[in-house]
Each structure stands twice: as structure tokens, then as C-alpha cells.
Design a protein around this motif. Structure first.
Motif, PDB file in Angstrom:
ATOM      1  N   LEU A  79      43.334  27.815  43.326  1.00 21.71           N
ATOM      2  CA  LEU A  79      42.647  28.022  44.793  1.00 21.71           C
ATOM      3  C   LEU A  79      41.621  29.235  44.509  1.00 21.71           C
ATOM      4  N   GLU A  80      41.830  30.082  43.465  1.00 19.25           N
ATOM      5  CA  GLU A  80      40.621  31.284  43.192  1.00 19.25           C
ATOM      6  C   GLU A  80      39.488  30.569  42.657  1.00 19.25           C
ATOM      7  N   ILE A  81      39.675  29.452  41.825  1.00 22.70           N
ATOM      8  CA  ILE A  81      38.651  28.611  41.186  1.00 22.70           C
ATOM      9  C   ILE A  81      37.901  27.986  42.632  1.00 22.70           C
ATOM     10  N   GLY A  98      37.400  39.935  43.835  1.00 23.47           N
ATOM     11  CA  GLY A  98      38.560  39.357  43.202  1.00 23.47           C
ATOM     12  C   GLY A  98      38.947  40.279  42.279  1.00 23.47           C
ATOM     13  N   THR A  99      39.838  39.772  41.399  1.00 26.37           N
ATOM     14  CA  THR A  99      40.620  40.725  40.236  1.00 26.37           C
ATOM     15  C   THR A  99      40.288  40.006  38.998  1.00 26.37           C
ATOM     16  N   VAL A 100      39.718  41.036  38.278  1.00 29.66           N
ATOM     17  CA  VAL A 100      39.403  40.677  36.854  1.00 29.66           C
ATOM     18  C   VAL A 100      40.207  41.162  35.707  1.00 29.66           C
ATOM     19  N   ARG A 101      41.011  40.415  34.851  1.00 29.10           N
ATOM     20  CA  ARG A 101      41.887  41.041  34.247  1.00 29.10           C
ATOM     21  C   ARG A 101      41.187  41.149  32.455  1.00 29.10           C
ATOM     22  N   ILE A 102      41.327  42.248  32.238  1.00 30.73           N
ATOM     23  CA  ILE A 102      40.566  42.569  30.846  1.00 30.73           C
ATOM     24  C   ILE A 102      41.441  43.312  29.879  1.00 30.73           C
ATOM     25  N   ASP A 103      41.624  42.980  28.586  1.00 34.30           N
ATOM     26  CA  ASP A 103      42.271  43.581  27.544  1.00 34.30           C
ATOM     27  C   ASP A 103      41.308  44.161  26.686  1.00 34.30           C
ATOM     28  N   MET A 104      41.524  45.162  26.127  1.00 29.18           N
ATOM     29  CA  MET A 104      40.773  45.746  24.980  1.00 29.18           C
ATOM     30  C   MET A 104      41.398  46.911  24.095  1.00 29.18           C
ATOM     31  N   ALA A 130      41.831  44.873  36.536  1.00 26.63           N
ATOM     32  CA  ALA A 130      43.344  44.926  35.991  1.00 26.63           C
ATOM     33  C   ALA A 130      43.195  45.023  34.482  1.00 26.63           C
ATOM     34  N   LEU A 131      43.346  46.439  34.058  1.00 27.74           N
ATOM     35  CA  LEU A 131      42.946  46.751  32.644  1.00 27.74           C
ATOM     36  C   LEU A 131      44.220  47.030  31.837  1.00 27.74           C
ATOM     37  N   THR A 132      44.101  46.441  30.636  1.00 30.04           N
ATOM     38  CA  THR A 132      45.400  46.905  29.630  1.00 30.04           C
ATOM     39  C   THR A 132      44.489  47.386  28.435  1.00 30.04           C
ATOM     40  N   PHE A 133      45.039  48.247  27.852  1.00 29.46           N
ATOM     41  CA  PHE A 133      44.709  49.072  26.581  1.00 29.46           C
ATOM     42  C   PHE A 133      45.796  48.825  25.609  1.00 29.46           C
ATOM     43  N   ILE A 286      33.842  32.042  36.418  1.00 31.30           N
ATOM     44  CA  ILE A 286      33.558  32.029  37.863  1.00 31.30           C
ATOM     45  C   ILE A 286      32.774  33.587  38.127  1.00 31.30           C
ATOM     46  N   PRO A 287      32.132  33.713  39.281  1.00 31.50           N
ATOM     47  CA  PRO A 287      31.307  34.739  39.633  1.00 31.50           C
ATOM     48  C   PRO A 287      31.704  36.126  39.015  1.00 31.50           C
ATOM     49  N   LYS A 288      32.954  36.285  39.480  1.00 40.70           N
ATOM     50  CA  LYS A 288      33.491  37.672  39.329  1.00 40.70           C
ATOM     51  C   LYS A 288      33.650  38.138  37.771  1.00 40.70           C
ATOM     52  N   VAL A 289      33.901  37.116  36.773  1.00 43.90           N
ATOM     53  CA  VAL A 289      34.019  37.202  35.363  1.00 43.90           C
ATOM     54  C   VAL A 289      32.538  37.139  34.976  1.00 43.90           C
ATOM     55  N   ARG A 290      31.892  36.167  35.188  1.00 41.14           N
ATOM     56  CA  ARG A 290      30.376  36.074  34.573  1.00 41.14           C
ATOM     57  C   ARG A 290      29.586  37.221  35.086  1.00 41.14           C
ATOM     58  N   ILE A 291      29.578  38.054  36.150  1.00 47.48           N
ATOM     59  CA  ILE A 291      29.084  39.296  36.446  1.00 47.48           C
ATOM     60  C   ILE A 291      29.410  40.383  35.493  1.00 47.48           C
ATOM     61  N   ILE A 292      30.546  40.442  34.947  1.00 53.11           N
ATOM     62  CA  ILE A 292      31.050  41.357  33.977  1.00 53.11           C
ATOM     63  C   ILE A 292      30.322  41.057  32.281  1.00 53.11           C
ATOM     64  N   VAL A 293      30.392  39.916  32.247  1.00 52.88           N
ATOM     65  CA  VAL A 293      30.193  39.240  30.967  1.00 52.88           C
ATOM     66  C   VAL A 293      28.467  39.537  30.828  1.00 52.88           C
ATOM     67  N   ASP A 294      27.849  39.085  32.043  1.00 51.62           N
ATOM     68  CA  ASP A 294      26.323  39.284  31.889  1.00 51.62           C
ATOM     69  C   ASP A 294      25.997  40.889  31.843  1.00 51.62           C
ATOM     70  N   GLU A 295      26.838  41.563  32.319  1.00 53.87           N
ATOM     71  CA  GLU A 295      26.518  43.291  32.122  1.00 53.87           C
ATOM     72  C   GLU A 295      26.790  43.569  30.789  1.00 53.87           C
TER      73      GLU A 295
END
Length: 309
Positions: A79-81, A98-104, A130-133, A286-295
Motif C-alpha cells: 500500500l505504501e508503494i 513517510g518513513t525511510v529506514r537507514i542502517d549505517m 528510522a535510523l540504526t547505527f 519510491i520518492p521518499k527513498v529516491r530523494i535521499i539517494v539523490d542527495e
């Protein structure tokens, strides 16, 4: 058994998700504007089509079965997609939500990534992070993560897409107080007599990469090292004079510039290590993830994450 996806299927999924979120056929019916019986029958037809029970039903309580919990996760993702696709078609990409989950990696994430991400959410207030380190390797598909940032060589896999953001030099360093007390090693043989601070993963120390001038790269593991699984804790130990450690340049540049740490055996520096952003190949950006990748790619082109060559 499934007989194909239909409008009835989508209706059943919608009814199922709303019921699961409210844990009540009655509340779901009120939200949908239909009768409780209609909701119950719609969910029952979905269960027949799937060949499994999605809810435990009793006179007092409605709860998801294990299959129901797994199906809800998949439905919410789908549904998010669909929602993101609608955003794209209605030209609302300029306001990703929306929420973007990133691990680093811990220290890299806190020091280099956080300024980028905080600037992004100031520009796009509907974004949620939603970040995990951590410094352990994870499978983004299994962990349900949208993006993973990793330093180091990647294992070849058809399941992931990787984009290189930069290359970081690996620097051996120690505090001036430690070097004044114990001396400065000049080669790997002398290094064996020193206190070393090494990363630790899966029950074993992480070998340092060293490349003596004009020679092949070698792996070095101290026989009596401090073994620490967290990058920030390793840095604290190094600054406190506990020994020599190897770090990506971004972690220690400010400390080297300030004189808190001193480079050791610069003539043994190996080839730089890659920094990559990774995501599952099966997951459409999807846009919320793409905007971070582009940045991140924009910052990369400006040299923010180190040399790209």
C-alpha cells in the motif's frame, strides 16, 4: 488457492488492513462506512482465497495469527508503494513523505550522515527517519531496511544495488601521549610490540589492511589487541592513549588536524576503502527513498564523502 488479483482482492486487503489496525470488526466497519457483517465476510473471503486464517476470533478479542502478521507487513509495504506511485502521478514528488529506514556504521553515521539527513528533513518535513547505527553487516531485505551505508568491499550479489559515494583512506594513528611513552613503530614487525585497538565482529578481530611501500597489501592482526565492536568506542580508546588503531579518514580528520591524534606508518597506507549506499534490487526507489539517494549522490559529486577516483 489464488485465482488472480481482482478488485475484490484489493477490497479484501483494504478491509483486512483496517481491521488489523483497529483489532475490531466493529471499528473497521465504522471507518469503512459498511456493516460489521460485510467486513467479516470480506475478510473471510480473503482467508479462503489465501488458504489460511488471518485472525484468531473470540467473543472478547480479535488478534492476528502469525500468517496474519506476516501478511499485514506485506500489505502495508504494498500500500505504501501504491501511495507513492499516486504521489508520483499527481506530481507530489516535491514533498516526499513517510518513513525511510537507514542502517549505517556507527561513527560514520553520526558524524558524516546525520548532518546530511537533518538538513533533508528540514527541507522535507513530512519525511520520517528510522535510523540504526551498527558496524555489523546486515541483509537489507531480511531486516526490512530501505538503505544501507557501508564502508569496505562488498560481496557480489544479484539481490542488491550499490552506488559508490566515495573512497576513504585508512589511517593508522595514536595519541601523542601514547607515542611519547611507547615510541613510534616503523614497520609491521615493530607494530607487533605495541598495544593495538582493533574492531571486533562475529567473535574475531577485524584485520588491519597495510601496504608497505612498493609491496603487496597484507592483513595484520595483533596477538594481544583490545577488541571493540563499536567505532566510536574505538576512537575514544585511541584518544585516551590505549593504543594504535586504524580508522577511515572521515572519522579522525578533525582529531588529526587538532593534534589530538598522530598518523603512524603513513608509508604503509593501503588503497582507499569504498563507501557505498545499498538497497534491495527488488525494491523500487519510491520518492521518499529516491530523494535521499539523490542527495547522497549530489554530496558525493562534491567530494563530501571523499575522493571518488
Amino acid at each position: 488457492m489464488s485465482t488472480g488479483f481482482t478488485a475484490e482482492s484489493l477490497r479484501g486487503i483494504t478491509h483486512f488492513v483496517i481491521t488489523a489496525k483497529s483489532s475490531s470488526f466493529t471499528e473497521a466497519a465504522e471507518q469503512l462506512g459498511i456493516t460489521k457483517s460485510a467486513v467479516g465476510k470480506s475478510v473471510a473471503r480473503l482467508e479462503v482465497r489465501l488458504g489460511t486464517r488471518l485472525f484468531h476470533r473470540s467473543t472478547r478479542k480479535l488478534s492476528l495469527t502469525s500468517d496474519g502478521e506476516a501478511y499485514l507487513t506485506s500489505c502495508l509495504s504494498a500500500l505504501e508503494i501504491l501511495d507513492s506511485a499516486e504521489n508520483t502521478l499527481s506530481k507530489r514528488q516535491d514533498n516526499p513523505a513517510g518513513t525511510v529506514r537507514i542502517d549505517m556504521p556507527a561513527s560514520f553515521g553520526r558524524n558524516l550522515m546525520m548532518p546530511v539527513l537533518l538538513e533533508l528533513i528540514s527541507r522535507y518535513p513530512a519525511l520520517r527517519l528510522a535510523l540504526t547505527f551498527n558496524d555489523r553487516l546486515i541483509d537489507p531485505v531480511e531486516e526490512g531496511v530501505d538503505l544501507v551505508l557501508r564502508l569496505g568491499e562488498l560481496q557480489s550479489t544479484d539481490a542488491l544495488i550499490a552506488r559508490r559515494l566515495g573512497r576513504q583512506r585508512l589511517i593508522l594513528c595514536a595519541s601523542s601521549a601514547y607515542l611519547e611513552q611507547y615510541g613510534v613503530p616503523g614497520d609491521t614487525e615493530a607494530l607487533k610490540a605495541h598495544s593495538c585497538i582493533m574492531g571486533y565482529r562475529r567473535g574475531a578481530p577485524l584485520a588491519w589492511r597495510l601496504r608497505p611501500a612498493g609491496e603487496r597489501e597484507v592483513k595484520f592482526i595483533s596477538a594481544a589487541a583490545h577488541q571493540i565492536s563499536d567505532g566510536d568506542a574505538m576512537l575514544q580508546a585511541c584518544l585516551a592513549g590505549a593504543g594504535i588503531a586504524q580508522f577511515p579518514e572521515s572519522m579522525v580528520k578533525s582529531h588529526l588536524d587538532a593534534g589530538h591524534l598522530v598518523t603512524v606508518m603513513a608509508d604503509h597506507m593501503p588503497d582507499p576503502v569504498e563507501l557505498n549506499v545499498i538497497w534491495p534490487r527488488t525494491r523500487h526507489l519510491i520518492p521518499k527513498v529516491r530523494i535521499i539517494v539523490d542527495e547522497l549522490l549530489t554530496k558525493s559529486s562534491e567530494g563530501y564523502f571523499g575522493d571518488l577516483k
